[in-house]
Design an enzyme around this catalytic site. Structure first.
Site, PDB file in Angstrom:
ATOM      1  N   CYS B  80       0.829  -1.206   0.000  1.00  0.00           N
ATOM      2  CA  CYS B  80       0.000   0.000   0.000  1.00  0.00           C
ATOM      3  C   CYS B  80       0.864   1.256   0.000  1.00  0.00           C
ATOM      4  O   CYS B  80       1.597   1.496  -0.954  1.00  0.00           O
ATOM      5  CB  CYS B  80      -0.998  -0.042   1.160  1.00  0.00           C
ATOM      6  SG  CYS B  80      -2.346   1.137   0.956  1.00  0.00           S
ATOM      7  N   HIS B 184      -3.823  -5.043  -0.234  1.00  0.00           N
ATOM      8  CA  HIS B 184      -3.426  -5.573   1.071  1.00  0.00           C
ATOM      9  C   HIS B 184      -3.503  -7.096   1.045  1.00  0.00           C
ATOM     10  O   HIS B 184      -4.571  -7.654   1.284  1.00  0.00           O
ATOM     11  CB  HIS B 184      -4.355  -5.030   2.159  1.00  0.00           C
ATOM     12  CG  HIS B 184      -4.154  -3.572   2.411  1.00  0.00           C
ATOM     13  ND1 HIS B 184      -3.198  -3.095   3.267  1.00  0.00           N
ATOM     14  CD2 HIS B 184      -4.753  -2.482   1.893  1.00  0.00           C
ATOM     15  CE1 HIS B 184      -3.217  -1.772   3.274  1.00  0.00           C
ATOM     16  NE2 HIS B 184      -4.165  -1.377   2.443  1.00  0.00           N
ATOM     17  N   GLU B 186      -2.584  -9.052   3.238  1.00  0.00           N
ATOM     18  CA  GLU B 186      -2.940  -9.492   4.592  1.00  0.00           C
ATOM     19  C   GLU B 186      -4.438  -9.419   4.852  1.00  0.00           C
ATOM     20  O   GLU B 186      -4.909  -9.942   5.859  1.00  0.00           O
ATOM     21  CB  GLU B 186      -2.155  -8.659   5.626  1.00  0.00           C
ATOM     22  CG  GLU B 186      -2.635  -7.234   5.861  1.00  0.00           C
ATOM     23  CD  GLU B 186      -2.154  -6.210   4.837  1.00  0.00           C
ATOM     24  OE1 GLU B 186      -1.651  -6.620   3.771  1.00  0.00           O
ATOM     25  OE2 GLU B 186      -2.300  -4.996   5.086  1.00  0.00           O
TER      26      GLU B 186
END
Lengths: 252, 202
Positions: B80, B184, B186
């Site tokens: 990001c 992202h 994650e």
């Protein structure tokens, strides 16, 4: 293309999901983490956890729960309920929440939106608005305390103000449509979407799969949130996505 | 996978814990630190972040982290804002960035007329295509990953994945040992986990 998002919402009391949820076979009745993981596996795009606990001890339990959610869930999630100060938001950020939603506290103290956006970034701040349509004209009155108290604010101007103050998204619940299962407030949603340049989440009124399609097409919503239709397995997330895909709506 | 020595660079930006939570789900663990010795010695370095570009660059320059990151030789993954800071310049605060990649960071502009009701930030799940990096494999072509951003990296020679929002842009970059994703991983479900695993395998 950016997909339209489907967001199940879980009400949490004293760290547990509220009674009566008969979604899938869960090992632990009422464990929000297990329920959330099941939704994530099914293809939910995000989750919202609303803390409806009033007590101080309950708040602490909720922060602990957010830690566990963040540890186990691999999709984004928003937490809301009882956030009235920067320190509340910070505790939830540190526990791993991706976003917080503020509602009554922002109505009472709009500066809170600015402060949260400045400290944590707009992407972290969802402003939730509960509103009821006025009997005459095209205006909606903003309500607080779950629709029980009417305020001086009006939906469209308040949503614009929230955007200007730094809200990253608007979560609009029509109190006229909530719980009735006759569809979302599509006209008001479309106006919000036209007026604002931040994403709009539709909430209140989902009863069947077409209601979601209408919220995206007629209501121009970027995401749609629902609780009971998912919790009581009236609509499953995979079934809903399959339907929307067939109807030409981009979903993940 | 054996336990690796993974460092998550600590700086004045949020969203650092989520990356470590994702590593924990893969039975790995990152150490969140700004210690140059530890960063240099790590097997893998992750440079995450959510925040504002110019204030973050100022912090990285003042702490010496900017020079350190550029000279790392192990696999580095920017996420990001981390990816945007690895570009050459950002319109966010008009700031020169690390210059690991040649590409520039620009602000999304809504089309006029905005017939599809597009929004800024882009928030939600979008597809990654034209994948060209060891971060990805063929099974990931066209998959959806989670984005939240108002600024984007233009297409260029380092583009390793392309996403279309308003127009096509770089959703991942790679040059030598430097990897970066605008999305992202994650927070991107099983697809994101696969991408993180691929990074850990490098």
């Amino acid at each position: 293309m950016l997909a339209k998002r489907i967001i199940p919402c879980l009400d949490i009391k004293d760290g547990m999901t509220v009674k009566g949820i008969k979604f899938v076979e869960l090992k632990t009745v009422g464990d929000p983490v297990e329920l959330a993981a099941a939704y994530a596996d099914q293809g939910a795009d995000e989750l919202v956890f609303l803390d409806i606990t009033a007590s101080h001890e309950g708040r602490k339990t909720f922060v602990d729960l957010v830690h566990r959610i963040a540890r186990h869930i691999n999709i984004p999630f928003t937490v809301g309920g009882g956030i009235s100060e920067l320190s509340d938001a910070e505790a939830l950020l540190n526990a791993g929440a991706d976003k917080i939603s503020i509602n009554s506290s922002a109505v009472r103290n709009p500066q809170l939106i600015d402060d949260m956006a400045k400290n944590f970034g707009s992407q972290f701040v969802v402003v939730a608005i509960d509103a009821k349509k006025e009997e005459t004209g095209n205006e909606w009155a903003v309500t607080v305390n779950g629709g029980r108290i009417f305020t001086e604010k009006r939906l469209f101007s308040w949503a614009r103000e929230a955007e200007q103050r730094g809200a990253g998204e608007i979560l609009f619940t029509s109190m006229d449509h909530d719980g009735v299962k006759q569809g979302f407030a599509n006209e008001a949603l479309a106006q919000l979407s036209d007026d604002l340049s931040i994403p709009i989440i539709a909430s209140g009124g989902a009863g069947n799969m077409q209601h979601f399609k209408d919220a995206f097409e007629l209501g121009k919503a970027d995401a749609a949130l629902a609780a009971s239709v998912f919790h009581y397995n009236e609509i499953s997330v995979p079934q809903l996505k399959e339907y929307l895909r067939k109807e030409g709506i981009t979903v993940r | 996978m054996t336990k690796q020595n993974i460092v998550i660079i600590k700086y004045n930006a949020g969203n650092i814990r989520s990356v470590n939570n994702a590593l924990l789900r893969l039975e790995q663990e990152g150490e969140i630190t700004a210690d140059p010795e530890k960063i240099i010695k790590a097997d893998k370095v992750i440079f995450p972040g959510v925040g504002e570009a110019s204030t973050t660059m100022k912090h990285l320059n003042e702490t010496g982290l900017a020079d350190l990151i550029k000279t790392l030789t192990q696999p580095v993954l920017g996420i990001c804002l981390g990816m945007q800071l690895m570009g050459s310049h950002s319109e966010e605060g008009d700031v020169n960035c690390l210059g690991i990649f040649d590409e520039k960071v620009k602000k999304f502009q809504l089309p006029d007329p905005n017939s599809q009701n597009l929004k800024i930030p882009q928030m939600g799940w979008n597809q990654i295509t034209d994948l060209k990096s060891d971060l990805f494999d063929v099974s990931l072509e066209g998959k959806y990953v989670y984005f939240v951003h108002s600024y984007y990296v233009a297409l260029g020679s380092d583009t390793a994945a392309t996403t279309n929002y308003i127009h096509p842009y770089s959703s991942a970059l790679q040059r030598d040992n430097f990897f970066a994703t605008q999305f992202h991983p994650e927070k991107s479900g099983p697809v994101g986990e696969k991408i993180l695993k691929n990074f850990l395998k490098l």
